[in-house]
Design an enzyme around this catalytic site. Structure first.
Site, PDB file in Angstrom:
ATOM      1  N   CYS A  66      16.812   0.638 -14.561  1.00  0.00           N
ATOM      2  CA  CYS A  66      16.818   2.010 -14.070  1.00  0.00           C
ATOM      3  C   CYS A  66      15.448   2.622 -14.294  1.00  0.00           C
ATOM      4  O   CYS A  66      14.553   2.005 -14.872  1.00  0.00           O
ATOM      5  CB  CYS A  66      17.900   2.844 -14.766  1.00  0.00           C
ATOM      6  SG  CYS A  66      17.600   3.065 -16.532  1.00  0.00           S
ATOM      7  N   CYS A  94      14.019   2.534 -17.788  1.00  0.00           N
ATOM      8  CA  CYS A  94      13.426   1.261 -18.224  1.00  0.00           C
ATOM      9  C   CYS A  94      11.949   1.197 -17.841  1.00  0.00           C
ATOM     10  O   CYS A  94      11.097   0.836 -18.662  1.00  0.00           O
ATOM     11  CB  CYS A  94      14.174   0.088 -17.598  1.00  0.00           C
ATOM     12  SG  CYS A  94      15.899  -0.062 -18.091  1.00  0.00           S
ATOM     13  N   ASP A 152     -13.480   5.264  13.610  1.00  0.00           N
ATOM     14  CA  ASP A 152     -14.827   4.730  13.791  1.00  0.00           C
ATOM     15  C   ASP A 152     -14.792   3.952  15.112  1.00  0.00           C
ATOM     16  O   ASP A 152     -13.714   3.651  15.631  1.00  0.00           O
ATOM     17  CB  ASP A 152     -15.185   3.823  12.621  1.00  0.00           C
ATOM     18  CG  ASP A 152     -16.670   3.509  12.566  1.00  0.00           C
ATOM     19  OD1 ASP A 152     -17.428   4.138  13.326  1.00  0.00           O
ATOM     20  OD2 ASP A 152     -17.049   2.629  11.780  1.00  0.00           O
ATOM     21  N   ASP A 210     -14.100   0.405   9.868  1.00  0.00           N
ATOM     22  CA  ASP A 210     -14.472  -0.965   9.556  1.00  0.00           C
ATOM     23  C   ASP A 210     -15.935  -0.955   9.161  1.00  0.00           C
ATOM     24  O   ASP A 210     -16.751  -0.290   9.793  1.00  0.00           O
ATOM     25  CB  ASP A 210     -14.271  -1.863  10.783  1.00  0.00           C
ATOM     26  CG  ASP A 210     -14.767  -3.280  10.550  1.00  0.00           C
ATOM     27  OD1 ASP A 210     -14.763  -3.704   9.389  1.00  0.00           O
ATOM     28  OD2 ASP A 210     -15.164  -3.943  11.520  1.00  0.00           O
TER      29      ASP A 210
END
Length: 823
Positions: free
Chosen positions: A103, A106, A510, A712
């Site tokens: 859960c 945890c 771009d 990029d």
């Protein structure tokens, strides 16, 4: 000469000061080994620090390293860590597989336990995927001690390994099914004994027979409580040891109270028993946990496949003798050669040396068709050799190869906990404390109204509440969506990327390499002069001059010449002038190929075609290269970076979704304008330096817009990092990939539109799950407090609520794709 430092625990000399330290009385103390460090830390953690203040002599000899810690010390070896530890700027980062998470409490407990360890700079635990990302300083902390710290919390953490992951999944599946089988079998038998009591009228069943059925129900319930329900008790005990109320605590209190009351009623022969409710509650809870676990397993399947795609071993070839040596893939160095048999995966990024083949890259890109490759072609690590055996040359080490980088980014995102998930977990923790107080208040109130029903109603309140649905709603949906995106070749590299993509209002592109292919092509040749040369001759001369040049225009010229039937003429020495062009001799004549100013140095007077005219006046957005000999200008070559085939469809899809599109490029404005016009983008800017791109995005953000940046290249990395969320296309550089929140590994930009749709669906699923969880608790808890819901119905309601949240998240996972040849 200074005296050696003595170990604070045992008094032995410290050979490596700073390696093993423990903070005692607010000051760092040196120890001689991991064993003394572990013992000293345990003494301090147990509140027994007075031992060091009152002792009369150090401990006798160095401490014995605990067996568990000694087994974990294998992970401190550099050779072992080469597989799973990424080193960056002196820090180490690893993805851990954490066993035992059930859960949100945890994941919070493990996360906090790791963050409090000396030397740990960052730790994040994701409940839905069962992974943790850990970053630490190796000069202060050792991985083995950090793994042991998780073990002391009651969980098991090991570096992520695909084989260990499979073993863990099998162990978890078997354990869950065993517990589920025992609880289901006992529930059916107990219900058989409870049913006659429910349907019989007063006095219809003799007391002795009823007692017999109660004792039989007790015996059947014992293995359910002590075995099937043991994970709930263990989780509650862990939370209590940590001083907090976790989500297992109301479950355990409800089970314990109902069980104890039922045992008492059975022994004394007086009172109501709830064995049927106990067994049903455990069975339904385990059903919900099992479905939740299946959802986690399906969500992480794509990421597990990435991790498993890296082969452990490689066949290294000695170039001199041709001898083949089987070595770990992590030992392949750049430049070394190795063989890849048919049907096996390429261990590292490599270039083909001998042979031709087809490589299945679907695991990396989502593209189903194999990609043909020949000598000199580069193949990413993780690609499957679908052809014959090939000889390859390693280009990068295993840790830096494409599949390792992708897997590392994916695991980092899978281990992170999104902001919304952290918020709902904090709400769920407060909800648990409120439920415990409410149940206590309800019990006290019913003692005044109807004492016989007080325990009955309080148990129903504890059982009917469902904090698990609140804490699982967000991580379950995000894990399912991340797995679905990975299966499509979309790598989610940041934990909040989906949430931000769903909220974005503007997309900034771009140009080069993003909307265009990034590889210019020769689109036109204009012959000049009174006796113009044939196109084939012009291209052949240009190809001869550009032989051996590496820039993109030279490659475009050579590709164009490859499509002609004219052989390349002989060339003498050619001199390249950076930024201007190339000058050389072809078939005894001197030529220049390059920019207009470079060629105009030979021919200052206007010539046919206007050498002295501005390029922009005749280019129409093309890049121009001029060819001339010593006598006259000969030709003008037009180059164009073509649009991706799917760019127009992507622009239309994003516009239809209500997004405003922008194009910001460092290319010439004359080259940007035709691209913007072709795509219907109204906001276009050219000649933009990296700082100008960054300013453009920040201006949008200051205006209240939420920006998705797609780019990029190195110069796009700053703006990718500054945008609200960013995407890098499949050929993006390593720096751009690191800055981006999403990496498009496939070849089609249309996946970006699919990602936007997935992000919006994920947001809808999260909102629906949270809405259901809140509405359920708002209605069910008051009804239980008023005594309208018996414990058995509360068990059904609580389990159904958790199941609905998980099943709702599973809608985001698409069905598996059919492989080629499947029916």
């Amino acid at each position: 000469m200074s005296a050696p430092i003595a170990c604070h625990h045992c008094g032995e000399p410290v050979d490596a000061p700073g390696r093993w330290r423990v903070e005692i009385d607010g000051a760092p103390r040196e120890t001689c080994c991991a064993g003394c460090q572990a013992v000293a830390a345990a003494i301090v953690a147990s509140g027994l620090v007075d031992y060091y203040r009152t002792r009369t002599a150090p401990a006798a000899g160095a401490a014995v390293v605990p067996a568990q810690l000694r087994a974990l010390q294998a992970y401190d070896d550099d050779g072992v860590q080469a597989r799973f530890v990424h080193r960056d700027d002196g820090a180490c980062e690893a993805t851990l597989l954490v066993d035992g998470l059930r859960c949100g409490a945890c994941s919070w407990l493990v996360e906090q336990g790791l963050r409090r360890q000396p030397g740990v700079t960052a730790a994040s635990v994701n409940l839905a995927t069962g992974r943790a990302t850990l970053r630490w300083d190796p000069a202060i902390a050792r991985l083995s001690t950090l793994l042991d710290a998780v073990g002391r919390l009651g969980y098991r953490a090991l570096p992520f390994d695909a084989r260990e992951r499979d073993a863990q999944l099998q162990r978890t599946s078997k354990a869950l099914l065993r517990r589920l089988f025992i609880a289901g079998l006992a529930m059916m038998q107990v219900m058989m004994y409870a049913l006659p009591v429910y349907v019989a009228g007063p006095g219809d069943i003799e007391h002795e027979h009823e007692q017999l059925m109660r004792w039989a129900s007790l015996l059947l319930t014992l293995p359910v409580v002590f075995y099937s329900a043991s994970p709930f008790f263990a989780g509650a005990w862990r939370d209590l040891r940590a001083g907090r109320a976790g989500m297992d605590l109301p479950v355990v209190i409800g089970l314990g109270a109902a069980s104890i009351a039922s045992v008492r009623a059975t022994v004394t022969g007086d009172g109501e028993v709830w064995f049927d409710s106990v067994t049903m509650f455990v069975f339904l809870l385990l059903c919900a946990r099992y479905v939740e676990w299946i959802a986690r397993r399906r969500a992480g399947r794509a990421i597990d496949a990435l991790a498993a795609a890296v082969p452990d071993m490689a066949d290294r070839v000695d170039p001199a003798s041709g001898a083949i040596e089987r070595v770990p893939a992590t030992r392949l160095a750049p430049g070394e050669q190795f063989r890849v048999p048919a049907g096996e995966r390429v261990p590292v990024d490599a270039a083909l040396v001998e042979g031709r083949g087809a490589f299945d890259q679907s695991l990396l890109t989502g593209e189903p068709m194999p990609v043909a490759a020949g000598p000199g072609d580069e193949v990413p690590g993780g690609a499957l050799n679908a052809g014959g055996p090939v000889l390859m040359r390693a280009l990068r080490a295993s840790a830096d190869s494409a599949v390792s980088t992708i897997a590392r980014l994916a695991q980092r995102a899978a281990s992170a906990r999104p902001r919304l998930a952290g918020l709902t977990e904090r709400v769920a923790r407060g909800f648990v404390a409120a439920i415990l107080l409410l149940a206590t208040g309800v019990w006290l109130a019913w003692l005044q109204v109807d004492p016989a029903r007080a325990a009955h109603v309080a148990i129903a309140v504890l059982v009917v509440s469902c904090p698990c649905a609140l804490s699982m709603a967000t991580p379950a949906a995000l894990a399912a969506a991340t797995g679905a995106a990975t299966a499509r070749g979309l790598l989610i590299a940041r934990d909040d990327a989906l949430e931000r993509i769903a909220d974005c209002t503007d997309v900034v592109f771009d140009k080069t390499g993003t909307l265009t292919r990034g590889r210019p092509e020769l689109v036109a040749v204009v012959a000049l002069g009174a006796a113009p040369l044939a196109r084939e001759r012009i291209v052949a001369v240009a190809a001869a001059l550009e032989a051996g040049q590496a820039h993109p225009l030279a490659e475009a010229i050579r590709n164009a010449h490859g499509g002609t039937s004219l052989a390349a003429p002989g060339t003498g020495a050619a001199d390249a002038i950076p930024g201007r062009g190339v000058e050389g001799t072809v078939d005894g004549r001197r030529y220049r190929l390059g920019s207009r100013p470079f060629v105009a140095e030979w021919h200052a007077q206007p010539a046919q075609g206007g050498v002295d005219a501005p390029d922009d006046a005749i280019a129409g957005g093309d890049t121009l290269v001029w060819l001339a000999d010593v006598d006259a200008p000969l030709a003008r070559l037009h180059f164009r970076d073509p649009l991706r085939e799917e760019a127009r469809a992507l622009a239309d899809a994003l516009r239809a979704d209500g997004l405003r599109l922008h194009l910001v490029s460092g290319d010439r404005a004359a080259a940007v304008a035709p691209i913007a016009a072709a795509l219907g983008i109204d906001h276009a800017t050219g000649d933009a330096a990296p700082q100008a791109k960054l300013d453009y995005v920040q201006d949008l953000q200051r205006a209240g817009r939420r920006v998705l940046m797609v780019g990029d290249g190195i110069n796009a990395a700053p703006v990718l990092a500054a945008a609200d969320v960013s995407g890098a296309v499949g050929d993006a550089t390593a720096l751009a990939r690191t800055a981006a929140g999403v990496v498009l590994l496939g070849r089609s930009l249309l996946e970006l539109a699919a990602l936007r749709e997935l992000a919006r669906r994920t947001r809808t699923v999260v909102r629906a799950s949270l809405g259901w969880a809140l509405a359920y608790n708002a209605l069910a808890i008051p009804a239980a407090a008023l005594g309208w819901i018996p414990p058995w119905l509360a068990a059904i309601g609580m389990s159904t609520s958790s199941l609905l949240v998980v099943l709702n998240a599973l809608r985001l996972i698409p069905p598996p794709r059919r492989t080629r040849g499947s029916p």
